[in-house]
Scaffold this motif. Sequence first.
Motif: not given
Length: 67
Positions: A14-30
């Motif tokens: 679920r989270e992988h799908q969500r992070m792929q849909a919003a790459p900026a969010r993944a970058h912000a988290i990391l």
Amino acid sequence: TTTERRVLLSIFAREHQRMQAAPARAHAILDGIYDVGIDPDLDRPSIAAWFFVATTLLNLDETMSKG
């Protein structure tokens, strides 16, 4: 257990799908994780999704983090 593993893999998916849909969010988290050098060539959505799995594990009653 098998059920617990299934739940954790479901969280990852679920989270992988969500992070792929919003790459900026993944970058912000990391980018919010200090003192951890993350290779820019790695799959950031996957790493961010594993962050949520790790957070889930650390929040279980079985994880002793207070004392």
